[in-house]
Design a protein around this motif. Structure first.
Motif: not given
Length: 627
Positions: A416-426, A537-543, A547-551
């Protein structure tokens, strides 16, 4: 006889004996002293500990240690962990912890506590010489509670070597004001009697036997002191003194049956079988599963025979034999119930609990045929420990099964978190870039241009606000109207007033110029900082996007790695539970088999006595038939 070292404080008390000097508490619910906790995760561990949630406490602690979250309390945490492992019977693991603390040169306070608990562990496991060696390594004075236990441990080690004189000397040195002073005096009295100082030991036990007892614990100790005095007097052939001591034992106490039996034998030693009958008759009517009551079954007819009441003696012997046979059948039924697993299932059902560990006690007898047979069995340390181990294994099995189900839940949560992250971060990045950073850049450019313009012109017009700019525009229009050649006379007359208004406004702008420059520069810096923060903040979001998929993958690997571990442990726990249940049943069957052997011995004595009575009757008949 002597009372073994009374571990009145649970082994979990080691957890409270920290390098900061905490004392040992009687229970985890007591009010702890103030203690500064510098690591929040260590405080979380202590919170669960003082809530008596020991399993949660130790697992939380071990996780925090793994991630190095308790660094300010490293030694304290190890003592805490060792103490809690000790409560679960993990003597080897606890011993390794204490040994490691000693070897690495822990502070003296921690080192001495570690030596003490190492000695305690070795004593509990029967390693007497190593226990004495460890106890001798304690150098500094321990806290009062541990100092008291240290003295008791030293005395019991000496008594285990039959050095009763040395034990008496060690106990004599202990403070009479200690919380366990009555237990110290009891052990001292026993040690003195066994070391040859019968007068001193008897006086000490006699004082305990007559002392006021404010609760059931100390009343039971008083009964035991009187019982010890009574049987010691019987052994010294002092039946009258034995009667005095045994008469103090309460009729409804744990020691009552033994006291009644000894009271009767004291009367018999005084050649008064009539006096012996009263306690023996009372005792013979009690539960036949008690060894003293069994002996009373044949002691009563013995007394009748001594009184010459052979008919009554014969009747009681025959009744005793019948009781023994019925009891033997009951024991066989109990043994069958034990072998079928009913005992273990009933004990688990009757004695539930929310946690595991040595602090838990078995309090309720199960509903089984002839459950009274289990009283002596449940009092055995060996059986209690075996049952606690089985219960701990069942608890761990249930815990692992619960975690097995949680892993599936964690998988769902992760997806669920993978899906939410993939949809919301961009989307978040797009909104931050479009509405935030670009707008700030435009504001920064405008502010920079304003400051540059104002500083270049060296006047306040560049920093005029909206109202002032509107006034400047109106003045400029009016000036243009008055400057026209064909302007009306009234408009031409307004030239001076317009010039005055323009000069006044210009003067005001010139006066506020320094202040406006400072505010403009301040606003420029605020915009720059806001832009920098937005860019970070934008750089952190980009990071995070990188990185989050690796986590997520790391969490997924951990979950997948735990599944086979749990799957492998569950069968092992099942096998160990089965083995432990078999051990429990063997212990129970062995105890009931010993009771059967005791019954057989008493039955044999009764039959032999019946045969003697018949022989005596036959001899009397033969003598009567002779001329």
């Amino acid at each position: 006889m002597h009372t073994p070292l009374r571990w009145r404080r649970l082994a979990v008390a080691a957890a409270c004996v920290l390098a900061s000097g905490w004392p040992v508490f009687a229970s985890a619910t007591d009010e702890p002293p103030l203690h500064e906790v510098q690591a929040p995760h260590y405080g979380d561990t202590l919170f669960h500990f003082f809530q008596s949630q020991y399993f949660t406490s130790i697992t939380t602690l071990m996780v925090s240690q793994h991630f190095e979250r308790v660094a300010p309390h490293a030694d304290e945490a190890e003592v805490l962990r060792g103490g809690m492992l000790l409560t679960y019977g993990l003597h080897r693991e606890a011993g390794e912890i204490f040994t490691r603390l000693i070897e690495k040169g822990a502070p003296p306070a921690v080192r001495d506590r570690a030596w003490f608990y190492l000695a305690k562990i070795r004593y509990q496991r029967g390693y007497l010489a190593p226990a004495e060696e460890a106890l001798a390594r304690v150098e500094q004075a321990l806290p009062p509670e541990l100092e008291e236990e240290r003295g008791l441990l030293q005395a019991n080690l000496l008594m285990a070597r039959s050095d009763y004189s040395g034990a008496a000397k060690a106990l004599s040195a202990m403070s009479a004001k200690a919380p366990d002073a009555r237990y110290v005096r009891f052990n001292l009295g026993i040690a003195q009697i066994k070391s040859g100082d019968k007068a001193g030991g008897t006086a000490l036990l006699d004082e305990l036997g007559q002392a006021y007892a404010e609760n059931e614990e100390f009343r039971a100790l008083r009964d035991r002191a009187n019982l010890a005095l009574g049987f010691a007097a019987l052994a010294d052939k002092q039946p009258q003194a034995a009667r005095t001591y045994l008469a103090r034992v309460r009729l409804k106490s744990l020691e009552a049956n033994k006291a009644l039996l000894g009271f009767g034998w004291a009367a018999d030693a005084l050649n008064d079988p009539q006096l012996a009958l009263a306690p023996w008759l009372e005792l013979s009517g009690r539960e036949v599963s008690d060894s003293a009551a069994l002996e009373a079954r044949i002691a009563v007819p013995y007394a009748y025979a001594e009184l010459g009441a052979y008919a009554q003696s014969l009747t009681h012997y025959q009744n005793a034999i019948a009781d023994f046979e019925r009891e033997r059948g009951s024991l066989d039924a109990s043994i069958e119930a034990i072998r079928s697993g009913q005992l273990v299932d009933a004990l688990l059902a009757s004695n539930p609990g929310d946690d595991m560990g040595k602090a838990w006690r078995m309090d309720v007898l199960p509903e089984l045929p002839h459950a009274a047979h289990l009283t002596a069995l449940l009092a055995q340390h060996e059986f209690q420990e075996a049952f606690k181990n089985l219960r701990d294994l069942r608890y761990l099995t249930a815990n692992l099964q619960a975690w097995r189900g949680k892993l599936d839940t964690f998988n769902d949560m992760l997806e669920t978190r993978r899906k939410a992250f993939a949809e919301r971060l961009p989307q978040v990045r797009a909104r931050a870039s479009e509405a935030g950073i670009e707008n700030l850049r435009q504001r920064l450019d405008a502010a920079q241009a304003q400051v540059t313009q104002g500083e270049a012109d060296q006047d306040g017009v560049a920093f005029a606000d909206g109202k002032q700019r509107e006034l400047l525009a109106r003045i400029a229009r009016v000036k243009a109207m008055t400057a026209q050649p064909d302007a009306a006379p009234d408009i031409a007359q307004a030239r001076d007033r317009v010039r005055l208004a323009a000069g006044t406004l210009t003067w005001q702008l010139a006066q506020t110029y320094p202040e406006r420059v400072w505010e403009a520069r301040k606003n420029l810096q605020v915009i720059r900082e806001g832009l920098a923060q937005a860019q970070r903040r934008d750089a952190a979001l980009a990071q995070a996007q990188r990185d989050e998929p690796a986590r997520f993958d790391l969490f997924d690997q951990r979950i997948k790695a735990l599944s086979p571990v749990i799957d492998a442990m569950l069968p092992r726990l099942a096998a160990l539970s089965k083995e432990q249940q078999g051990l429990m049943q063997d212990i129970a069957v062995a105890e009931l088999t010993r009771q059967k052997a005791r019954l057989d011995a008493y039955a044999m004595q009764a039959r032999f006595a019946v045969a003697q009575l018949y022989d005596r009757a036959n001899k009397g008949a033969d003598d009567a038939s002779k001329p």
